[in-house]
Design a protein around this motif. Structure first.
Motif, PDB file in Angstrom:
ATOM      1  N   UNK A  62       0.831  -1.200   0.000  1.00  0.00           N
ATOM      2  CA  UNK A  62       0.000   0.000   0.000  1.00  0.00           C
ATOM      3  C   UNK A  62       0.871   1.258   0.000  1.00  0.00           C
ATOM      4  N   UNK A  63       1.933   1.226   0.797  1.00  0.00           N
ATOM      5  CA  UNK A  63       2.853   2.367   0.827  1.00  0.00           C
ATOM      6  C   UNK A  63       3.529   2.556  -0.529  1.00  0.00           C
ATOM      7  N   UNK A  64       3.943   1.439  -1.152  1.00  0.00           N
ATOM      8  CA  UNK A  64       4.557   1.517  -2.485  1.00  0.00           C
ATOM      9  C   UNK A  64       3.556   2.080  -3.490  1.00  0.00           C
ATOM     10  N   UNK A  65       2.299   1.630  -3.381  1.00  0.00           N
ATOM     11  CA  UNK A  65       1.272   2.085  -4.302  1.00  0.00           C
ATOM     12  C   UNK A  65       1.047   3.588  -4.150  1.00  0.00           C
ATOM     13  N   UNK A  66       0.955   4.067  -2.927  1.00  0.00           N
ATOM     14  CA  UNK A  66       0.759   5.503  -2.686  1.00  0.00           C
ATOM     15  C   UNK A  66       1.925   6.293  -3.267  1.00  0.00           C
ATOM     16  N   UNK A  67       3.132   5.790  -3.043  1.00  0.00           N
ATOM     17  CA  UNK A  67       4.321   6.457  -3.567  1.00  0.00           C
ATOM     18  C   UNK A  67       4.322   6.448  -5.096  1.00  0.00           C
ATOM     19  N   UNK A  68       3.991   5.314  -5.663  1.00  0.00           N
ATOM     20  CA  UNK A  68       3.973   5.192  -7.122  1.00  0.00           C
ATOM     21  C   UNK A  68       2.899   6.108  -7.715  1.00  0.00           C
ATOM     22  N   UNK A  69       1.733   6.167  -7.095  1.00  0.00           N
ATOM     23  CA  UNK A  69       0.669   7.063  -7.577  1.00  0.00           C
ATOM     24  C   UNK A  69       1.160   8.509  -7.549  1.00  0.00           C
ATOM     25  N   UNK A  70       1.833   8.879  -6.489  1.00  0.00           N
ATOM     26  CA  UNK A  70       2.344  10.249  -6.382  1.00  0.00           C
ATOM     27  C   UNK A  70       3.349  10.545  -7.500  1.00  0.00           C
ATOM     28  N   UNK A  71       4.272   9.603  -7.736  1.00  0.00           N
ATOM     29  CA  UNK A  71       5.273   9.799  -8.791  1.00  0.00           C
ATOM     30  C   UNK A  71       4.618   9.880 -10.169  1.00  0.00           C
ATOM     31  N   UNK A  72       3.654   9.024 -10.419  1.00  0.00           N
ATOM     32  CA  UNK A  72       2.987   9.024 -11.717  1.00  0.00           C
ATOM     33  C   UNK A  72       2.168  10.304 -11.889  1.00  0.00           C
ATOM     34  N   UNK A  73       1.572  10.808 -10.833  1.00  0.00           N
ATOM     35  CA  UNK A  73       0.836  12.075 -10.920  1.00  0.00           C
ATOM     36  C   UNK A  73       1.783  13.220 -11.295  1.00  0.00           C
ATOM     37  N   UNK A  74       2.977  13.197 -10.699  1.00  0.00           N
ATOM     38  CA  UNK A  74       3.972  14.212 -11.061  1.00  0.00           C
ATOM     39  C   UNK A  74       4.377  14.075 -12.518  1.00  0.00           C
ATOM     40  N   UNK A  75       4.582  12.837 -12.933  1.00  0.00           N
ATOM     41  CA  UNK A  75       4.940  12.569 -14.327  1.00  0.00           C
ATOM     42  C   UNK A  75       3.833  13.055 -15.263  1.00  0.00           C
ATOM     43  N   UNK A  76       2.581  12.817 -14.885  1.00  0.00           N
ATOM     44  CA  UNK A  76       1.441  13.257 -15.692  1.00  0.00           C
ATOM     45  C   UNK A  76       1.387  14.781 -15.764  1.00  0.00           C
ATOM     46  N   UNK A  77       1.606  15.451 -14.648  1.00  0.00           N
ATOM     47  CA  UNK A  77       1.603  16.919 -14.641  1.00  0.00           C
ATOM     48  C   UNK A  77       2.678  17.469 -15.572  1.00  0.00           C
ATOM     49  N   UNK A  78       3.872  16.860 -15.512  1.00  0.00           N
ATOM     50  CA  UNK A  78       4.961  17.310 -16.386  1.00  0.00           C
ATOM     51  C   UNK A  78       4.610  17.072 -17.858  1.00  0.00           C
ATOM     52  N   UNK A 103       4.521  14.588 -27.196  1.00  0.00           N
ATOM     53  CA  UNK A 103       4.068  15.156 -25.918  1.00  0.00           C
ATOM     54  C   UNK A 103       2.701  14.590 -25.542  1.00  0.00           C
ATOM     55  N   UNK A 104       1.789  14.483 -26.527  1.00  0.00           N
ATOM     56  CA  UNK A 104       0.472  13.904 -26.272  1.00  0.00           C
ATOM     57  C   UNK A 104       0.598  12.431 -25.886  1.00  0.00           C
ATOM     58  N   UNK A 105       1.533  11.748 -26.522  1.00  0.00           N
ATOM     59  CA  UNK A 105       1.779  10.335 -26.215  1.00  0.00           C
ATOM     60  C   UNK A 105       2.273  10.175 -24.776  1.00  0.00           C
ATOM     61  N   UNK A 106       3.132  11.085 -24.352  1.00  0.00           N
ATOM     62  CA  UNK A 106       3.632  11.042 -22.966  1.00  0.00           C
ATOM     63  C   UNK A 106       2.484  11.248 -21.971  1.00  0.00           C
ATOM     64  N   UNK A 107       1.539  12.114 -22.324  1.00  0.00           N
ATOM     65  CA  UNK A 107       0.388  12.344 -21.450  1.00  0.00           C
ATOM     66  C   UNK A 107      -0.441  11.068 -21.334  1.00  0.00           C
ATOM     67  N   UNK A 108      -0.706  10.422 -22.487  1.00  0.00           N
ATOM     68  CA  UNK A 108      -1.493   9.182 -22.460  1.00  0.00           C
ATOM     69  C   UNK A 108      -0.776   8.078 -21.664  1.00  0.00           C
ATOM     70  N   UNK A 109       0.531   7.963 -21.837  1.00  0.00           N
ATOM     71  CA  UNK A 109       1.303   6.965 -21.088  1.00  0.00           C
ATOM     72  C   UNK A 109       1.201   7.226 -19.583  1.00  0.00           C
ATOM     73  N   UNK A 110       1.341   8.471 -19.214  1.00  0.00           N
ATOM     74  CA  UNK A 110       1.270   8.829 -17.792  1.00  0.00           C
ATOM     75  C   UNK A 110      -0.126   8.551 -17.244  1.00  0.00           C
TER      76      UNK A 110
END
Length: 198
Positions: A62-78, A103-110
Motif C-alpha cells: 500500500x505504501x509503495x502504491x501511494x508512492x507510485x501514484x504520487x510519482x505518476x501524478x507528477x509525471x502526468x503533470x509534467x 508530448x500527447x503520447x507522454x500524457x497518455x502513457x502517464x
C-alpha cells in the motif's frame, strides 16, 4: 463351607482388568490432551505469524502504491505541461508536429500508468490467512470435544466395571456359608446355580 467360586473369580479378574485398562486409557487421554494443546498453540502461533506477515506485506504494498501514484501524478503533470507548451509554440512553427504528438503520447502513457497504479491491491491473501487462523481454533475445539466424548465414555466404562466388580465381590462373600454351631456336613443337595436359604 466355601462354595466353588472359580467361575466367579474369573469374572472378578476380567472386570478388574477391564477397570485397569480403562484407567490406563484415561491417563493416555490426558496425555493426548496435553499434546493436542501444544499442537494447537504451535499451529495458532504459526497462523498468527502468517497473518502478521501478510498484513505487513499488504501495508508495504500500500505504501509503495501511494508512492507510485504520487510519482505518476507528477509525471502526468509534467507531460501535460509539456503538451500545453508544445501547443502554444507549434503555432509559431518553433517545433514540429511530431514533437507535439510525442508530448500527447507522454500524457497518455502517464494517464495509463496512473490508472494502473490506482488498481486496488489484492487483499484476498490476508482474508485467506485470517480464515486459516480461525480454522485452527475451530479444529482444536472439535478435537477437544471428541477427546472429551472419549473421556466421558471411558469413565462410564470404568464406572460400570467398578459396579460389576463390587457386585461380584459381594457374590463371592455370599459364597461362604457359616453355621452357628460346629458339626459335620454329611450331604449337600446343592448344584451350581442353585440359590440356598440359610
Amino acid at each position: 463351607i466355601r462354595l466353588d467360586t472359580e467361575q466367579l473369580q474369573n469374572k472378578i479378574d476380567m472386570w478388574s482388568r477391564t477397570m485397569q485398562i480403562g484407567n490406563e486409557e484415561l491417563a493416555k487421554l490426558s496425555r493426548v490432551e496435553l499434546l493436542l494443546r501444544r499442537q494447537y498453540e504451535a499451529a495458532k502461533a504459526k497462523a498468527e505469524a502468517e497473518v502478521a506477515q501478510v498484513n505487513g506485506e499488504l501495508r508495504r504494498a500500500t505504501q509503495r502504491q501511494v508512492s507510485e501514484i504520487h510519482l505518476v501524478q507528477l509525471e502526468l503533470e509534467l507531460a501535460k505541461d509539456k503538451e500545453t507548451r508544445c501547443q502554444k509554440i507549434i503555432a509559431q512553427s518553433a517545433i514540429t508536429e511530431r514533437e507535439l504528438v510525442e508530448a500527447k503520447s507522454l500524457v497518455r502513457e502517464a494517464e495509463e500508468k496512473l490508472a494502473k497504479a490506482r488498481v486496488p491491491l489484492d487483499k484476498g491473501r490476508v482474508e485467506v490467512f485470517r480464515q486459516a487462523l480461525q480454522l485452527v481454533s475451530e479444529e482444536h475445539n472439535v478435537k477437544q470435544e471428541e477427546l472429551e466424548l472419549k473421556r466421558v465414555k471411558k469413565r462410564g466404562e470404568v464406572a460400570a466395571a467398578r459396579t460389576e466388580l463390587a457386585n461380584l465381590e459381594f457374590e463371592r462373600q455370599k459364597s461362604v456359608l457359616q453355621f452357628p454351631t460346629d458339626g459335620v456336613l454329611t450331604s449337600l443337595n446343592v448344584k451350581v446355580g442353585d440359590i440356598v436359604q440359610p
